[in-house]
Design a protein around this motif. Structure first.
Motif, PDB file in Angstrom:
ATOM      1  N   TRP A  91      -0.246  -4.496   8.763  1.00  0.00           N
ATOM      2  CA  TRP A  91      -1.429  -4.379   9.608  1.00  0.00           C
ATOM      3  C   TRP A  91      -2.643  -3.866   8.844  1.00  0.00           C
ATOM      4  O   TRP A  91      -3.767  -4.256   9.135  1.00  0.00           O
ATOM      5  CB  TRP A  91      -1.142  -3.486  10.808  1.00  0.00           C
ATOM      6  CG  TRP A  91      -0.247  -4.152  11.804  1.00  0.00           C
ATOM      7  CD1 TRP A  91       1.089  -3.928  11.967  1.00  0.00           C
ATOM      8  CD2 TRP A  91      -0.602  -5.168  12.750  1.00  0.00           C
ATOM      9  NE1 TRP A  91       1.592  -4.726  12.966  1.00  0.00           N
ATOM     10  CE2 TRP A  91       0.563  -5.505  13.467  1.00  0.00           C
ATOM     11  CE3 TRP A  91      -1.790  -5.822  13.066  1.00  0.00           C
ATOM     12  CZ2 TRP A  91       0.573  -6.459  14.472  1.00  0.00           C
ATOM     13  CZ3 TRP A  91      -1.781  -6.771  14.063  1.00  0.00           C
ATOM     14  CH2 TRP A  91      -0.611  -7.084  14.757  1.00  0.00           C
ATOM     15  N   LEU A  92      -2.431  -2.978   7.915  1.00  0.00           N
ATOM     16  CA  LEU A  92      -3.524  -2.423   7.107  1.00  0.00           C
ATOM     17  C   LEU A  92      -2.981  -2.023   5.752  1.00  0.00           C
ATOM     18  O   LEU A  92      -1.773  -1.883   5.568  1.00  0.00           O
ATOM     19  CB  LEU A  92      -4.132  -1.183   7.778  1.00  0.00           C
ATOM     20  CG  LEU A  92      -5.098  -1.419   8.931  1.00  0.00           C
ATOM     21  CD1 LEU A  92      -5.433  -0.110   9.616  1.00  0.00           C
ATOM     22  CD2 LEU A  92      -6.360  -2.113   8.475  1.00  0.00           C
ATOM     23  N   PHE A  93      -3.893  -1.818   4.827  1.00  0.00           N
ATOM     24  CA  PHE A  93      -3.577  -1.309   3.490  1.00  0.00           C
ATOM     25  C   PHE A  93      -2.726  -2.266   2.659  1.00  0.00           C
ATOM     26  O   PHE A  93      -1.913  -1.835   1.844  1.00  0.00           O
ATOM     27  CB  PHE A  93      -2.931   0.085   3.562  1.00  0.00           C
ATOM     28  CG  PHE A  93      -3.760   1.068   4.345  1.00  0.00           C
ATOM     29  CD1 PHE A  93      -4.984   1.490   3.875  1.00  0.00           C
ATOM     30  CD2 PHE A  93      -3.310   1.534   5.572  1.00  0.00           C
ATOM     31  CE1 PHE A  93      -5.754   2.379   4.607  1.00  0.00           C
ATOM     32  CE2 PHE A  93      -4.072   2.425   6.310  1.00  0.00           C
ATOM     33  CZ  PHE A  93      -5.300   2.857   5.822  1.00  0.00           C
ATOM     34  N   ALA A  94      -2.939  -3.579   2.856  1.00  0.00           N
ATOM     35  CA  ALA A  94      -2.305  -4.558   1.970  1.00  0.00           C
ATOM     36  C   ALA A  94      -2.834  -4.313   0.554  1.00  0.00           C
ATOM     37  O   ALA A  94      -3.998  -3.946   0.364  1.00  0.00           O
ATOM     38  CB  ALA A  94      -2.635  -5.981   2.431  1.00  0.00           C
ATOM     39  N   ARG A  95      -1.977  -4.483  -0.413  1.00  0.00           N
ATOM     40  CA  ARG A  95      -2.310  -4.183  -1.812  1.00  0.00           C
ATOM     41  C   ARG A  95      -3.696  -4.691  -2.239  1.00  0.00           C
ATOM     42  O   ARG A  95      -4.490  -3.901  -2.765  1.00  0.00           O
ATOM     43  CB  ARG A  95      -1.222  -4.730  -2.738  1.00  0.00           C
ATOM     44  CG  ARG A  95      -1.467  -4.467  -4.215  1.00  0.00           C
ATOM     45  CD  ARG A  95      -0.555  -5.296  -5.114  1.00  0.00           C
ATOM     46  NE  ARG A  95      -0.472  -6.696  -4.746  1.00  0.00           N
ATOM     47  CZ  ARG A  95      -1.380  -7.624  -5.086  1.00  0.00           C
ATOM     48  NH1 ARG A  95      -2.438  -7.294  -5.787  1.00  0.00           N
ATOM     49  NH2 ARG A  95      -1.241  -8.878  -4.726  1.00  0.00           N
ATOM     50  N   PRO A  96      -4.062  -5.940  -2.022  1.00  0.00           N
ATOM     51  CA  PRO A  96      -5.364  -6.401  -2.519  1.00  0.00           C
ATOM     52  C   PRO A  96      -6.570  -5.779  -1.801  1.00  0.00           C
ATOM     53  O   PRO A  96      -7.672  -5.795  -2.318  1.00  0.00           O
ATOM     54  CB  PRO A  96      -5.335  -7.909  -2.276  1.00  0.00           C
ATOM     55  CG  PRO A  96      -3.919  -8.260  -2.055  1.00  0.00           C
ATOM     56  CD  PRO A  96      -3.264  -7.042  -1.483  1.00  0.00           C
ATOM     57  N   ASP A 101      -9.711  -0.914   2.871  1.00  0.00           N
ATOM     58  CA  ASP A 101      -9.182  -0.374   4.125  1.00  0.00           C
ATOM     59  C   ASP A 101      -9.310   1.144   4.175  1.00  0.00           C
ATOM     60  O   ASP A 101      -9.619   1.709   5.230  1.00  0.00           O
ATOM     61  CB  ASP A 101      -7.722  -0.793   4.324  1.00  0.00           C
ATOM     62  CG  ASP A 101      -7.573  -2.264   4.687  1.00  0.00           C
ATOM     63  OD1 ASP A 101      -8.590  -2.916   5.005  1.00  0.00           O
ATOM     64  OD2 ASP A 101      -6.432  -2.762   4.658  1.00  0.00           O
ATOM     65  N   VAL A 102      -9.092   1.810   3.049  1.00  0.00           N
ATOM     66  CA  VAL A 102      -9.263   3.265   3.010  1.00  0.00           C
ATOM     67  C   VAL A 102     -10.705   3.616   3.356  1.00  0.00           C
ATOM     68  O   VAL A 102     -10.964   4.485   4.198  1.00  0.00           O
ATOM     69  CB  VAL A 102      -8.874   3.836   1.617  1.00  0.00           C
ATOM     70  CG1 VAL A 102      -9.347   5.276   1.470  1.00  0.00           C
ATOM     71  CG2 VAL A 102      -7.372   3.736   1.404  1.00  0.00           C
ATOM     72  N   SER A 104     -12.786   1.785   4.967  1.00  0.00           N
ATOM     73  CA  SER A 104     -13.011   1.397   6.366  1.00  0.00           C
ATOM     74  C   SER A 104     -12.640   2.525   7.318  1.00  0.00           C
ATOM     75  O   SER A 104     -13.263   2.685   8.376  1.00  0.00           O
ATOM     76  CB  SER A 104     -12.186   0.152   6.719  1.00  0.00           C
ATOM     77  OG  SER A 104     -12.665  -0.980   6.050  1.00  0.00           O
ATOM     78  N   MET A 105     -11.636   3.317   6.956  1.00  0.00           N
ATOM     79  CA  MET A 105     -11.258   4.455   7.805  1.00  0.00           C
ATOM     80  C   MET A 105     -12.389   5.481   7.874  1.00  0.00           C
ATOM     81  O   MET A 105     -12.650   6.062   8.940  1.00  0.00           O
ATOM     82  CB  MET A 105      -9.974   5.110   7.306  1.00  0.00           C
ATOM     83  CG  MET A 105      -8.733   4.215   7.384  1.00  0.00           C
ATOM     84  SD  MET A 105      -8.397   3.622   9.046  1.00  0.00           S
ATOM     85  CE  MET A 105      -8.662   1.871   8.822  1.00  0.00           C
ATOM     86  N   LEU A 106     -13.073   5.699   6.765  1.00  0.00           N
ATOM     87  CA  LEU A 106     -14.237   6.593   6.765  1.00  0.00           C
ATOM     88  C   LEU A 106     -15.341   6.014   7.649  1.00  0.00           C
ATOM     89  O   LEU A 106     -15.956   6.742   8.442  1.00  0.00           O
ATOM     90  CB  LEU A 106     -14.754   6.806   5.347  1.00  0.00           C
ATOM     91  CG  LEU A 106     -16.078   7.574   5.235  1.00  0.00           C
ATOM     92  CD1 LEU A 106     -15.931   9.000   5.770  1.00  0.00           C
ATOM     93  CD2 LEU A 106     -16.578   7.564   3.797  1.00  0.00           C
ATOM     94  N   VAL A 107     -15.583   4.734   7.523  1.00  0.00           N
ATOM     95  CA  VAL A 107     -16.608   4.072   8.343  1.00  0.00           C
ATOM     96  C   VAL A 107     -16.263   4.223   9.822  1.00  0.00           C
ATOM     97  O   VAL A 107     -17.129   4.583  10.636  1.00  0.00           O
ATOM     98  CB  VAL A 107     -16.748   2.584   7.942  1.00  0.00           C
ATOM     99  CG1 VAL A 107     -17.704   1.850   8.874  1.00  0.00           C
ATOM    100  CG2 VAL A 107     -17.203   2.455   6.494  1.00  0.00           C
TER     101      VAL A 107
END
Length: 168
Positions: A91-96, A101-102, A104-107
């Motif tokens: 769902w999130l944090f796929a290797r590429p 995504d990290v 994006s969590m701040l955003v």
């Protein structure tokens, strides 16, 4: 003379199977439509927020624009997670896309903090507008991360026969 070590190959964003899933899923189109819409709303909202900060007028319009921008952000995050699940199996944090995504969590955290402060009245107008600007600065960094990955994906796309259409 010693030879220079050959440069490391760039990170391959997609395996052939992942690329095929990416090209086949509707979520790719959804992301491709939502991202520029969100960016346009961001630009309008940024103008409204800056106008309100500099003139003291237009608070309602600035507030509505930030809430709309945040709603679009949530939408693109949910559909982006569905895209990652379909393409990479997570769902999130796929290797590429881990660092995108990290960030994006701040955003998301900054935009959510704006909504919470707005709903609870814990910040005045000026502080809310500055919080929106902080969220927008983080959004710009995150958007740049994704644009760079899009460019990388295009550069890594396999050669196509003339006239072949593939969305990269």
């Amino acid at each position: 003379m010693p030879t220079k070590p050959s440069p490391r190959p760039p990170l391959q964003l997609y395996t052939p199977a992942e690329r095929a899933r990416r090209d086949a899923t509707r979520w790719t189109l959804v992301q491709g439509v939502l991202a520029p819409i969100q960016f346009l709303v961001f630009l309008v909202s940024l103008g409204l927020v800056l106008h309100c900060l500099t003139t003291g007028r237009g608070e309602a319009a600035a507030t509505v624009s930030v809430v709309l921008k945040t709603a679009l952000l949530y939408t693109i995050m949910v559909t982006g997670a569905a895209w990652e699940k379909r393409v990479f199996g997570v769902w999130l944090f796929a290797r590429p896309f881990f660092w995108e995504d990290v960030f994006s969590m701040l955003v998301l955290a900054l935009h959510t903090a704006y909504l919470v402060a707005l709903a609870t009245g814990t910040l005045g107008t000026v502080a809310l507008l500055w919080l929106a600007l902080a969220a927008y600065a983080a959004y710009l960094v995150n958007a740049a991360q994704f644009v760079l990955k899009l460019r990388m994906a295009r550069l890594q796309a396999p050669a196509r026969a003339p006239g072949a259409e593939v969305m990269a």
